[in-house]
Design a protein around this motif. Structure first.
Motif, PDB file in Angstrom:
ATOM      1  N   LYS A 113      15.363  -7.851  13.279  1.00  0.00           N
ATOM      2  CA  LYS A 113      15.863  -8.325  11.988  1.00  0.00           C
ATOM      3  C   LYS A 113      14.801  -9.142  11.230  1.00  0.00           C
ATOM      4  O   LYS A 113      14.749  -9.117  10.003  1.00  0.00           O
ATOM      5  N   VAL A 123      14.835   3.150   1.210  1.00  0.00           N
ATOM      6  CA  VAL A 123      16.072   3.935   1.230  1.00  0.00           C
ATOM      7  C   VAL A 123      17.159   3.194   0.458  1.00  0.00           C
ATOM      8  O   VAL A 123      17.916   3.788  -0.316  1.00  0.00           O
ATOM      9  N   ALA A 163      16.533   3.638  -3.169  1.00  0.00           N
ATOM     10  CA  ALA A 163      16.839   5.014  -3.558  1.00  0.00           C
ATOM     11  C   ALA A 163      18.349   5.198  -3.704  1.00  0.00           C
ATOM     12  O   ALA A 163      18.824   5.807  -4.668  1.00  0.00           O
ATOM     13  N   LEU A 164      19.111   4.643  -2.749  1.00  0.00           N
ATOM     14  CA  LEU A 164      20.571   4.760  -2.810  1.00  0.00           C
ATOM     15  C   LEU A 164      21.106   4.120  -4.091  1.00  0.00           C
ATOM     16  O   LEU A 164      21.960   4.684  -4.778  1.00  0.00           O
ATOM     17  N   MET A 213      20.357   6.140  -7.169  1.00  0.00           N
ATOM     18  CA  MET A 213      21.135   7.362  -7.290  1.00  0.00           C
ATOM     19  C   MET A 213      22.620   7.071  -7.467  1.00  0.00           C
ATOM     20  O   MET A 213      23.451   7.961  -7.413  1.00  0.00           O
ATOM     21  N   TYR A 215      24.677   4.940  -5.709  1.00  0.00           N
ATOM     22  CA  TYR A 215      25.547   4.543  -4.600  1.00  0.00           C
ATOM     23  C   TYR A 215      25.601   3.023  -4.573  1.00  0.00           C
ATOM     24  O   TYR A 215      24.636   2.375  -4.181  1.00  0.00           O
ATOM     25  N   GLY A 258      27.242  -0.843  -3.550  1.00  0.00           N
ATOM     26  CA  GLY A 258      27.841  -1.493  -2.395  1.00  0.00           C
ATOM     27  C   GLY A 258      27.001  -1.454  -1.141  1.00  0.00           C
ATOM     28  O   GLY A 258      27.479  -1.797  -0.063  1.00  0.00           O
ATOM     29  N   VAL A 259      25.739  -1.056  -1.267  1.00  0.00           N
ATOM     30  CA  VAL A 259      24.859  -1.051  -0.093  1.00  0.00           C
ATOM     31  C   VAL A 259      24.111  -2.376  -0.060  1.00  0.00           C
ATOM     32  O   VAL A 259      23.384  -2.712  -0.987  1.00  0.00           O
ATOM     33  N   THR A 260      24.313  -3.166   0.977  1.00  0.00           N
ATOM     34  CA  THR A 260      23.693  -4.485   1.024  1.00  0.00           C
ATOM     35  C   THR A 260      22.450  -4.531   1.902  1.00  0.00           C
ATOM     36  O   THR A 260      21.732  -5.512   1.905  1.00  0.00           O
ATOM     37  N   GLY A 261      22.208  -3.464   2.644  1.00  0.00           N
ATOM     38  CA  GLY A 261      21.008  -3.454   3.473  1.00  0.00           C
ATOM     39  C   GLY A 261      20.882  -2.140   4.208  1.00  0.00           C
ATOM     40  O   GLY A 261      21.887  -1.501   4.521  1.00  0.00           O
ATOM     41  N   VAL A 262      19.641  -1.738   4.467  1.00  0.00           N
ATOM     42  CA  VAL A 262      19.412  -0.511   5.225  1.00  0.00           C
ATOM     43  C   VAL A 262      18.316  -0.786   6.263  1.00  0.00           C
ATOM     44  O   VAL A 262      17.314  -1.417   5.961  1.00  0.00           O
ATOM     45  N   HIS A 263      18.571  -0.358   7.474  1.00  0.00           N
ATOM     46  CA  HIS A 263      17.563  -0.476   8.527  1.00  0.00           C
ATOM     47  C   HIS A 263      17.265   0.924   9.031  1.00  0.00           C
ATOM     48  O   HIS A 263      18.173   1.676   9.348  1.00  0.00           O
ATOM     49  N   VAL A 264      15.986   1.250   9.096  1.00  0.00           N
ATOM     50  CA  VAL A 264      15.595   2.580   9.550  1.00  0.00           C
ATOM     51  C   VAL A 264      14.914   2.458  10.904  1.00  0.00           C
ATOM     52  O   VAL A 264      14.025   1.636  11.085  1.00  0.00           O
ATOM     53  N   GLY A 265      15.372   3.256  11.836  1.00  0.00           N
ATOM     54  CA  GLY A 265      14.785   3.223  13.169  1.00  0.00           C
ATOM     55  C   GLY A 265      14.564   4.615  13.699  1.00  0.00           C
ATOM     56  O   GLY A 265      14.648   5.599  12.971  1.00  0.00           O
TER      57      GLY A 265
END
Lengths: 81, 81
Positions: free
Chosen positions: A11, A21, A24-25, A28, A30, A32-39
């Motif tokens: 974190k 990402v 990008a969301l 486009m 979308y 209500g996205v508060t965070g994105v983690h890519v693994g």
């Protein structure tokens, strides 16, 4: 038998791919996205008859040694039938 | 609320990264590995109070449009609290 390994950045570590990402969301539409983690995700097929406990131990060691970078990444390992 | 997305190459598609990890595991003495598939993992934090069904629908659409490449990849989406 199968091992499923999920490797995510810790974190506290910057996650530029996740941020990209997320942007990008938003762009486009979308909301209500508060965070994105890519693994990373690894699925490891194990030979039939492998000892579950031994496989888990070996995989934990492999995760620590070279599948993940313990300095900046966390991993979750799960062995399923 | 959180969405967890796992994106893996389709079984019919060559997975050079998986093959490389498999070879590395063998070289380092981990026996009994019959196959490795490497994919991506995305964790998306959703704002509190987001409608679950609507979020799922939007994320399925996003997965299809740009988070995965449906020609060569499969994805699994799961929304958890």
């Amino acid at each position: 038998m199968k091992a499923k390994i999920v490797i995510t950045p810790k974190k506290a570590v910057l996650d530029p791919q996740g941020k990209t990402v997320q942007n990008a969301l938003e762009h486009m539409g979308y909301a209500g996205v508060t965070g994105v983690h890519v693994g990373k995700y690894l699925e490891i097929d194990l030979a039939a008859g492998t000892d579950r406990a031994a496989a888990e131990k070996a995989l934990h060691e492999a995760c620590h040694r070279f599948l993940s970078n313990p300095v900046i990444e966390d991993y979750r390992l799960e062995v399923v039938d």
